[in-house]
Design a protein around this motif. Structure first.
Motif, PDB file in Angstrom:
ATOM      1  N   ILE A 244       0.925  -1.351   0.004  1.00  0.00           N
ATOM      2  CA  ILE A 244      -0.035   0.111   0.003  1.00  0.00           C
ATOM      3  C   ILE A 244       0.847   1.094   0.082  1.00  0.00           C
ATOM      4  CG2 ILE A 244      -1.683   1.210   1.340  1.00  0.00           C
ATOM      5  CD1 ILE A 244      -2.469  -1.537   2.676  1.00  0.00           C
ATOM      6  N   ALA A 245       0.695   1.964  -1.086  1.00  0.00           N
ATOM      7  CA  ALA A 245       1.715   3.224  -1.149  1.00  0.00           C
ATOM      8  C   ALA A 245       0.898   4.330  -1.117  1.00  0.00           C
ATOM      9  CB  ALA A 245       2.411   3.145  -2.572  1.00  0.00           C
ATOM     10  N   PRO A 246       0.783   5.082  -0.252  1.00  0.00           N
ATOM     11  CA  PRO A 246      -0.026   6.396   0.026  1.00  0.00           C
ATOM     12  C   PRO A 246       0.354   7.606  -1.021  1.00  0.00           C
ATOM     13  CG  PRO A 246       1.157   5.685   2.171  1.00  0.00           C
ATOM     14  CD  PRO A 246       1.936   4.942   0.871  1.00  0.00           C
ATOM     15  N   LEU A 247      -0.618   8.186  -1.715  1.00  0.00           N
ATOM     16  CA  LEU A 247      -0.555   9.105  -2.685  1.00  0.00           C
ATOM     17  C   LEU A 247      -1.060  10.370  -2.344  1.00  0.00           C
ATOM     18  CD1 LEU A 247      -1.521   7.003  -5.846  1.00  0.00           C
ATOM     19  CD2 LEU A 247       0.809   7.511  -4.871  1.00  0.00           C
ATOM     20  N   ALA A 248      -1.372  10.601  -0.952  1.00  0.00           N
ATOM     21  CA  ALA A 248      -2.099  11.780  -0.516  1.00  0.00           C
ATOM     22  C   ALA A 248      -1.675  12.044   0.841  1.00  0.00           C
ATOM     23  CB  ALA A 248      -3.574  11.675  -0.477  1.00  0.00           C
ATOM     24  N   PRO A 249      -1.427  13.388   1.396  1.00  0.00           N
ATOM     25  CA  PRO A 249      -1.034  13.659   2.622  1.00  0.00           C
ATOM     26  C   PRO A 249      -1.873  12.929   3.782  1.00  0.00           C
ATOM     27  CG  PRO A 249      -1.181  15.641   1.381  1.00  0.00           C
ATOM     28  CD  PRO A 249      -1.752  14.601   0.370  1.00  0.00           C
ATOM     29  N   ASP A 250      -1.424  12.760   4.813  1.00  0.00           N
ATOM     30  CA  ASP A 250      -2.147  12.067   5.914  1.00  0.00           C
ATOM     31  C   ASP A 250      -3.315  12.862   6.141  1.00  0.00           C
ATOM     32  OD1 ASP A 250      -2.590   9.763   7.397  1.00  0.00           O
ATOM     33  OD2 ASP A 250      -1.369  10.465   9.095  1.00  0.00           O
ATOM     34  N   THR A 251      -3.230  14.120   5.988  1.00  0.00           N
ATOM     35  CA  THR A 251      -4.520  15.082   6.555  1.00  0.00           C
ATOM     36  C   THR A 251      -5.549  15.319   5.505  1.00  0.00           C
ATOM     37  OG1 THR A 251      -3.107  16.937   5.626  1.00  0.00           O
ATOM     38  CG2 THR A 251      -2.730  16.405   8.007  1.00  0.00           C
ATOM     39  N   SER A 252      -5.261  14.745   4.424  1.00  0.00           N
ATOM     40  CA  SER A 252      -6.379  14.858   3.239  1.00  0.00           C
ATOM     41  C   SER A 252      -7.784  14.106   3.731  1.00  0.00           C
ATOM     42  CB  SER A 252      -5.777  14.111   1.991  1.00  0.00           C
ATOM     43  OG  SER A 252      -6.714  14.310   0.952  1.00  0.00           O
ATOM     44  N   ALA A 253      -8.779  14.570   3.098  1.00  0.00           N
ATOM     45  CA  ALA A 253     -10.136  14.336   3.390  1.00  0.00           C
ATOM     46  C   ALA A 253     -10.213  12.956   2.849  1.00  0.00           C
ATOM     47  CB  ALA A 253     -11.164  15.166   3.280  1.00  0.00           C
ATOM     48  N   ILE A 254      -9.844  12.894   1.783  1.00  0.00           N
ATOM     49  CA  ILE A 254     -10.012  11.429   1.043  1.00  0.00           C
ATOM     50  C   ILE A 254      -8.645  11.015   0.756  1.00  0.00           C
ATOM     51  CG2 ILE A 254     -10.565  10.880  -1.371  1.00  0.00           C
ATOM     52  CD1 ILE A 254     -12.983  11.767  -0.148  1.00  0.00           C
ATOM     53  N   GLN A 255      -8.417   9.854   1.053  1.00  0.00           N
ATOM     54  CA  GLN A 255      -7.016   9.360   0.909  1.00  0.00           C
ATOM     55  C   GLN A 255      -7.192   8.415  -0.567  1.00  0.00           C
ATOM     56  OE1 GLN A 255      -4.300   9.402   2.897  1.00  0.00           O
ATOM     57  NE2 GLN A 255      -5.594  11.283   3.593  1.00  0.00           N
ATOM     58  N   THR A 256      -5.855   8.558  -1.325  1.00  0.00           N
ATOM     59  CA  THR A 256      -5.655   7.801  -2.447  1.00  0.00           C
ATOM     60  C   THR A 256      -4.318   6.964  -2.289  1.00  0.00           C
ATOM     61  OG1 THR A 256      -6.329   9.942  -3.347  1.00  0.00           O
ATOM     62  CG2 THR A 256      -5.287   8.404  -4.975  1.00  0.00           C
ATOM     63  N   TYR A 257      -4.281   5.702  -2.793  1.00  0.00           N
ATOM     64  CA  TYR A 257      -3.309   4.748  -2.667  1.00  0.00           C
ATOM     65  C   TYR A 257      -2.964   4.001  -4.168  1.00  0.00           C
ATOM     66  CZ  TYR A 257      -4.013   5.151   2.322  1.00  0.00           C
ATOM     67  OH  TYR A 257      -4.451   5.902   3.476  1.00  0.00           O
ATOM     68  N   LYS A 258      -1.929   3.683  -4.329  1.00  0.00           N
ATOM     69  CA  LYS A 258      -1.553   2.894  -5.301  1.00  0.00           C
ATOM     70  C   LYS A 258      -1.476   1.459  -4.444  1.00  0.00           C
ATOM     71  CE  LYS A 258       1.961   1.434  -8.548  1.00  0.00           C
ATOM     72  NZ  LYS A 258       3.408   1.706  -9.027  1.00  0.00           N
ATOM     73  N   ILE A 259      -2.181   0.560  -4.699  1.00  0.00           N
ATOM     74  CA  ILE A 259      -2.185  -0.661  -3.991  1.00  0.00           C
ATOM     75  C   ILE A 259      -1.823  -2.019  -5.006  1.00  0.00           C
ATOM     76  CG2 ILE A 259      -3.440  -2.646  -2.652  1.00  0.00           C
ATOM     77  CD1 ILE A 259      -5.214   0.198  -1.725  1.00  0.00           C
ATOM     78  N   THR A 260      -0.832  -2.829  -4.632  1.00  0.00           N
ATOM     79  CA  THR A 260      -0.409  -3.835  -5.286  1.00  0.00           C
ATOM     80  C   THR A 260      -0.857  -5.227  -4.665  1.00  0.00           C
ATOM     81  OG1 THR A 260       1.366  -2.933  -6.084  1.00  0.00           O
ATOM     82  CG2 THR A 260       1.629  -5.183  -6.463  1.00  0.00           C
ATOM     83  N   TYR A 261      -1.985  -6.094  -5.136  1.00  0.00           N
ATOM     84  CA  TYR A 261      -2.190  -7.080  -4.583  1.00  0.00           C
ATOM     85  C   TYR A 261      -1.375  -8.486  -5.284  1.00  0.00           C
ATOM     86  CZ  TYR A 261      -6.204  -4.531  -3.120  1.00  0.00           C
ATOM     87  OH  TYR A 261      -7.255  -3.578  -2.590  1.00  0.00           O
ATOM     88  N   PRO A 262      -0.793  -9.116  -4.490  1.00  0.00           N
ATOM     89  CA  PRO A 262      -0.139 -10.274  -4.932  1.00  0.00           C
ATOM     90  C   PRO A 262      -1.191 -11.186  -5.381  1.00  0.00           C
ATOM     91  CG  PRO A 262      -0.109 -10.636  -2.681  1.00  0.00           C
ATOM     92  CD  PRO A 262      -0.802  -9.244  -2.943  1.00  0.00           C
ATOM     93  N   PRO A 263      -0.659 -12.314  -6.563  1.00  0.00           N
ATOM     94  CA  PRO A 263      -1.132 -13.449  -6.810  1.00  0.00           C
ATOM     95  C   PRO A 263      -1.773 -14.255  -5.619  1.00  0.00           C
ATOM     96  CG  PRO A 263       0.601 -13.641  -8.017  1.00  0.00           C
ATOM     97  CD  PRO A 263       0.861 -12.344  -6.860  1.00  0.00           C
ATOM     98  N   ALA A 264      -3.145 -14.571  -5.617  1.00  0.00           N
ATOM     99  CA  ALA A 264      -3.675 -15.461  -4.349  1.00  0.00           C
ATOM    100  C   ALA A 264      -4.348 -16.502  -4.859  1.00  0.00           C
ATOM    101  CB  ALA A 264      -4.503 -14.399  -3.618  1.00  0.00           C
ATOM    102  N   GLU A 265      -4.278 -17.513  -4.352  1.00  0.00           N
ATOM    103  CA  GLU A 265      -5.226 -18.830  -4.472  1.00  0.00           C
ATOM    104  C   GLU A 265      -6.640 -18.663  -4.037  1.00  0.00           C
ATOM    105  OE1 GLU A 265      -3.572 -22.561  -4.262  1.00  0.00           O
ATOM    106  OE2 GLU A 265      -1.648 -21.823  -5.039  1.00  0.00           O
TER     107      GLU A 265
END
Length: 183
Positions: A88-109
């Motif tokens: 989970i890579a945060p793309l917005a400041p912690d104080t932002s009302a809306i939070q944006t992230y770049k999320i990488t989901y690994p392969p999962a069975e």
């Protein structure tokens, strides 16, 4: 801060001149002497609310317009978080009302357990295939597809297939707490 206060007078003068008003006319309409306004504009008199309120009303500006907003570093300096194999890579400041992230989901069975919580989630698939289980629906979204849903509906997300899935994900505060916090 001192630099900002030193700019109040020149900004008042600029606002007055942009409106084609004379020093005398502006002072009279604002209920002060021409001398007071002249000293205020030149920085020889300290600005007070008693002086600024009638002046800004006459000039049609806000007191905030006289203060330059503080320029902050726009870069986001927050650590990447790993949780159950998900990056989970945060793309917005912690104080932002809306939070944006770049999320990488690994392969999962197997799909993670379904979750329910207050909030909304929006995401856009950047790469790979993402499996979204939303209530009774079991969907696979691919690069370029987006989804938005009420997180009070039971849901789970994981990569579909043999590769990772990367998404740009946006949460309101309730969804952000549930999906990205370690605690």
């Amino acid at each position: 801060m001192l630099d900002q206060l030193n700019q109040v007078g020149p900004r008042l003068r600029t606002a007055r001149q942009q409106r084609g008003l004379t020093l005398e006319e502006t002072a009279r309409l604002s209920g002060m002497s021409t001398s007071t306004l002249s000293r205020l504009e030149s920085g020889k008199r300290q600005a007070s609310l008693e002086l600024l309120v009638p002046l800004t009303r006459q000039l049609g500006i806000r007191i905030d317009d006289l203060l330059k907003p503080e320029t902050r570093d726009p870069r986001v300096h927050r650590p990447v978080v790993m949780r159950d194999g998900v990056t989970i890579a945060p793309l917005a400041p912690d104080t932002s009302a809306i939070q944006t992230y770049k999320i990488t989901y690994p392969p999962a069975e197997t799909l993670p357990d379904l979750r329910v919580h207050d909030g909304f989630e929006w995401f856009y698939v950047l790469s790979g295939k993402l499996r979204l289980r939303l209530g009774e629906q079991d969907l696979v979204l691919t690069r370029g597809e987006a989804a938005e849903f009420d997180t009070r509906i039971p849901h789970a997300l994981s990569a579909a297939g043999s590769g990772a899935a990367q998404v740009l994900s946006i949460f309101n505060s309730e969804g952000e707490r549930m999906h990205t916090r370690l605690s």
